[in-house]
Design an enzyme around this catalytic site. Structure first.
Site, PDB file in Angstrom:
ATOM      1  N   GLU A 263       0.888  -1.175   0.000  1.00 15.54           N
ATOM      2  CA  GLU A 263       0.000   0.000   0.000  1.00 15.54           C
ATOM      3  C   GLU A 263       0.909   1.204   0.000  1.00 15.54           C
ATOM      4  O   GLU A 263       1.715   1.384   0.908  1.00 15.54           O
ATOM      5  CB  GLU A 263      -0.887  -0.025   1.238  1.00 15.54           C
ATOM      6  CG  GLU A 263      -1.784  -1.256   1.238  1.00 15.54           C
ATOM      7  CD  GLU A 263      -2.564  -1.398   2.525  1.00 15.54           C
ATOM      8  OE1 GLU A 263      -2.971  -0.365   3.072  1.00 15.54           O
ATOM      9  OE2 GLU A 263      -2.741  -2.525   2.973  1.00 15.54           O
ATOM     10  N   CYS A 297      -1.690   9.198   3.657  1.00 12.72           N
ATOM     11  CA  CYS A 297      -1.578   8.797   2.254  1.00 12.72           C
ATOM     12  C   CYS A 297      -2.817   9.232   1.483  1.00 12.72           C
ATOM     13  O   CYS A 297      -2.761   9.478   0.290  1.00 12.72           O
ATOM     14  CB  CYS A 297      -1.365   7.299   2.142  1.00 12.72           C
ATOM     15  SG  CYS A 297      -2.619   6.390   3.015  1.00 12.72           S
TER      16      CYS A 297
HETATM   17  P1  NAD Z   1       8.948   4.712   3.521  1.00 12.46           P
HETATM   18  O1  NAD Z   1       8.718   3.980   2.255  1.00 12.46           O
HETATM   19  O2  NAD Z   1      10.112   5.625   3.603  1.00 12.46           O
HETATM   20  O3  NAD Z   1       9.117   3.689   4.726  1.00 12.46           O
HETATM   21  C1  NAD Z   1       8.143   2.702   4.999  1.00 12.46           C
HETATM   22  C2  NAD Z   1       8.824   1.513   5.660  1.00 12.46           C
HETATM   23  O4  NAD Z   1       9.707   0.895   4.724  1.00 12.46           O
HETATM   24  C3  NAD Z   1       9.674   1.899   6.871  1.00 12.46           C
HETATM   25  O5  NAD Z   1       9.528   0.921   7.874  1.00 12.46           O
HETATM   26  C4  NAD Z   1      11.076   1.875   6.295  1.00 12.46           C
HETATM   27  O6  NAD Z   1      12.068   1.628   7.255  1.00 12.46           O
HETATM   28  C5  NAD Z   1      10.970   0.718   5.322  1.00 12.46           C
HETATM   29  N1  NAD Z   1      12.007   0.710   4.274  1.00 12.46           N
HETATM   30  C6  NAD Z   1      12.642   1.772   3.728  1.00 12.46           C
HETATM   31  N2  NAD Z   1      13.555   1.352   2.813  1.00 12.46           N
HETATM   32  C7  NAD Z   1      13.475   0.001   2.776  1.00 12.46           C
HETATM   33  C8  NAD Z   1      14.151  -1.010   2.037  1.00 12.46           C
HETATM   34  N3  NAD Z   1      15.110  -0.717   1.152  1.00 12.46           N
HETATM   35  N4  NAD Z   1      13.817  -2.294   2.246  1.00 12.46           N
HETATM   36  C9  NAD Z   1      12.849  -2.615   3.134  1.00 12.46           C
HETATM   37  N5  NAD Z   1      12.188  -1.714   3.880  1.00 12.46           N
HETATM   38  C10 NAD Z   1      12.491  -0.423   3.698  1.00 12.46           C
HETATM   39  O7  NAD Z   1       7.595   5.475   3.850  1.00 12.46           O
HETATM   40  P2  NAD Z   1       7.298   6.437   5.091  1.00 12.46           P
HETATM   41  O8  NAD Z   1       7.987   7.735   4.870  1.00 12.46           O
HETATM   42  O9  NAD Z   1       7.528   5.707   6.369  1.00 12.46           O
HETATM   43  O10 NAD Z   1       5.725   6.622   4.971  1.00 12.46           O
HETATM   44  C11 NAD Z   1       5.122   7.577   4.145  1.00 12.46           C
HETATM   45  C12 NAD Z   1       4.680   6.933   2.845  1.00 12.46           C
HETATM   46  O11 NAD Z   1       3.780   5.878   3.117  1.00 12.46           O
HETATM   47  C13 NAD Z   1       3.937   7.876   1.923  1.00 12.46           C
HETATM   48  O12 NAD Z   1       4.354   7.645   0.607  1.00 12.46           O
HETATM   49  C14 NAD Z   1       2.483   7.448   2.097  1.00 12.46           C
HETATM   50  O13 NAD Z   1       1.655   7.775   1.021  1.00 12.46           O
HETATM   51  C15 NAD Z   1       2.630   5.994   2.276  1.00 12.46           C
HETATM   52  N6  NAD Z   1       1.462   5.422   2.939  1.00 12.46           N
HETATM   53  C16 NAD Z   1       0.559   4.709   2.203  1.00 12.46           C
HETATM   54  C17 NAD Z   1      -0.595   4.188   2.804  1.00 12.46           C
HETATM   55  C18 NAD Z   1      -1.618   3.414   2.040  1.00 12.46           C
HETATM   56  O14 NAD Z   1      -2.487   2.805   2.649  1.00 12.46           O
HETATM   57  N7  NAD Z   1      -1.587   3.405   0.727  1.00 12.46           N
HETATM   58  C19 NAD Z   1      -0.793   4.405   4.166  1.00 12.46           C
HETATM   59  C20 NAD Z   1       0.153   5.137   4.887  1.00 12.46           C
HETATM   60  C21 NAD Z   1       1.283   5.624   4.258  1.00 12.46           C
END
Ligand code: NAD
Length: 491
Positions: A263, A297
């Site tokens: 997501e 999001c």
């Molecule tokens: P992010 O992608 O930076 O991080 C999300 C998670 O992924 C964190 O736990 C992070 O440590 C991990 N991560 C980062 N790099 C990784 C890698 N190389 N391998 C594995 N894991 C890794 O996102 P964020 O800044 O924490 O959250 C904001 C984002 O989330 C926005 O883009 C938002 O739109 C999205 N979001 C989407 C929904 C939805 O339901 N569609 C809901 C909430 C947030």
């Protein structure tokens, strides 16, 4: 029932307009105003100690909310080696998840304090978030009781900071309800809430080898989990770009067909036409764009207002924006809390400076001096195509359109490739129907705000760059966590 999933009730939550509820919350969270919380790996073997780092309050960097000790490479290996699927019968798993839901509700004081101090959430947001987490636990527990399918094995659950309790809990409760083992990797910004939640889940009876917590960076802990062949599925919520990195790692290291439930981000629009009720539309724009400091999001990023009403509407909108109070999310008078971290603030500074140089900033109030605050900002753009990426904060872009160009507006929204939420304010039924058919978005909201989906009645998830589906909090979600996916059900 097939459309909405199992029978159960949503959490009552807390009514902030009801003085006794509010007094109860104030009393319960007050002792946690200065608590130092902790987060560390919660794994089934012994851990390899690493130095602890402070976790700071984004509204007040002098407030140390607690300390986190990230998982080392050895911790990740131990967790992978000791993880065991949860073999208890479905009814017993469901009973334990329901007990966990009750424990979450019992501990609302500490949870609201953590959501304010670690994640910058104002009380109404914190209440909504705890409700959603509790709803996920009860919804998936109820559904799992009737789902006769074996678990896949081991799930890595990787979650974002912006719903550090609800999304964190939603992912792991779905995987656990279906009998999988879970390795949970919370966002690096919010490990304390995750640690608190996992301790409650363990206290409710979830076995320690079925649920292990691995705090740490995405590039280290997350990357290890998503490139290990012992993992049988990944549930990820976060940025679209991160989902791509994870998909590549999984393709290189895991069995073909290993599910990635992702997501991801959105570039969400709302259209307000000349038949809309302006007061209601303004209120819904404010909530959609600025509540949670725009760090949802689902939040509104680009507003299209019909040209005929644009001047009057934008005057009302900027008037309403001027009333919003920025500040410490702990204070009940605060409408908008901080951005999660300094880096986010820096990103926005460049974006807004560019708009200012081009005289496109229509409104921005001053922000408090300390903390990572960005005040709600309104920027004029020709259309959504001017935004080349997700803008994750309280910055709203506004464009105007002529009634005869509505299809071109819809096409431009679809052309972004994202498809998460869309809002429409119109009292013309045919127009609503037409937009619903033509727009490729997961969740479409008519004559209301476009945030705050409710588990069980508004399954949530996007299309295209916004996610893989199936929608969370809906009947199609759990089967993805089993080895025998059921046929796709609408919704
Ligand atoms: P992010 O992608 O930076 O991080 C999300 C998670 O992924 C964190 O736990 C992070 O440590 C991990 N991560 C980062 N790099 C990784 C890698 N190389 N391998 C594995 N894991 C890794 O996102 P964020 O800044 O924490 O959250 C904001 C984002 O989330 C926005 O883009 C938002 O739109 C999205 N979001 C989407 C929904 C939805 O339901 N569609 C809901 C909430 C947030």
């Amino acid at each position: 029932p097939a459309l909405f999933g199992p029978e159960r009730r949503n959490s009552r939550g807390w009514d902030l307009a009801h003085a006794p509820d509010l007094a109860m919350i104030e009393a319960a969270r007050a002792p946690h105003r200065a608590t130092r919380f902790e987060a560390a790996p919660l794994i089934a073997g012994s851990t390899a100690p690493d130095a602890a780092a402070p976790v700071l309050n984004p509204a007040d960097p002098a407030d140390i909310v607690g300390h986190v000790r990230p998982a080392s490479a050895a911790d990740v290996e131990t967790a992978l080696a000791t993880a065991r699927p949860w073999t208890a019968p479905p009814a017993e798993r469901a009973a334990i998840l329901r007990r966990a839901a009750d424990l979450y509700e019992d501990h609302f004081g500490a949870i609201f304090a953590l959501l304010a101090r670690e994640a910058g959430k104002c009380l109404p947001d914190a209440v909504g978030e705890l409700r959603e987490a509790v709803d996920f636990l009860r919804y998936y527990a109820a559904q799992a009781e009737t789902l006769d399918a074996p678990p896949r094995g081991l799930f890595a659950c990787i979650s974002p900071w912006n719903f550090p309790l609800a999304i964190f809990t939603g992912q792991i409760s779905a995987a656990l309800a279906t009998g999988n083992a879970v390795l949970a990797k919370p966002a690096e910004q919010t490990p304390l809430i995750a640690h608190y939640a996992v301790r409650l889940l363990h206290a409710a009876g979830v076995p320690r080898d079925a649920l292990q917590l691995l705090p740490g960076d995405g590039e280290t802990v997350g990357a290890r989990l998503t490139s290990d062949a012992r993992v049988n599925g990944v549930a990820f919520t976060g940025a679209t770009e991160t989902a791509r990195i994870i998909a590549r790692a999984m393709a290189d290291h895991m069995a073909p067909g290993t599910p990635l439930i992702a997501e991801t981000g959105g570039l969400n629009a709302m259209v307000v036409d000349s038949t809309a009720l302006p007061e209601q539309a303004v209120r819904d724009v404010i909530a959609s764009a600025f509540q949670s400091a725009g760090q949802r999001c689902s939040a509104l990023r680009c507003l299209y207002v019909q040209q005929d009403i644009a001047d009057a509407f934008l005057t009302m909108l900027t008037g309403a924006m001027a009333e919003l109070r920025l500040g410490d999310p702990w204070d009940l008078s605060t409408d908008i809390g901080p951005l999660i971290e300094a880096a986010a603030l820096r990103d926005f500074s460049a974006h807004i400076a560019r708009a200012r140089a081009e005289t496109r900033v229509l409104w921005q109030a001053p922000a408090p001096g300390t903390g990572h605050f960005l005040s709600p900002t309104l920027i004029r753009v020709p259309g959504i195509a001017a935004l080349d990426r997700e803008i994750f904060g309280p910055v709203l872009h506004v464009a105007t359109f002529r009634a005869e160009d509505l299809d071109a507006v819809i096409d431009a929204i679809n052309a972004t490739g994202y498809g998460l939420t869309f809002g429409l304010h119109s009292r013309i039924d045919d127009r609503v129907q037409h937009a619903a058919e033509r727009l490729a978005v997961g969740n479409l909201y008519v004559n209301r705000n476009q945030i705050g989906a409710v588990v069980g009645s508004q399954p949530f998830g996007g299309e295209g760059l916004s996610g893989t589906g199936p929608k969370a909090g809906g009947p199609s979600y759990l089967p993805r966590f089993t080895a025998r996916p059921a046929p796709k059900i609408a919704g």
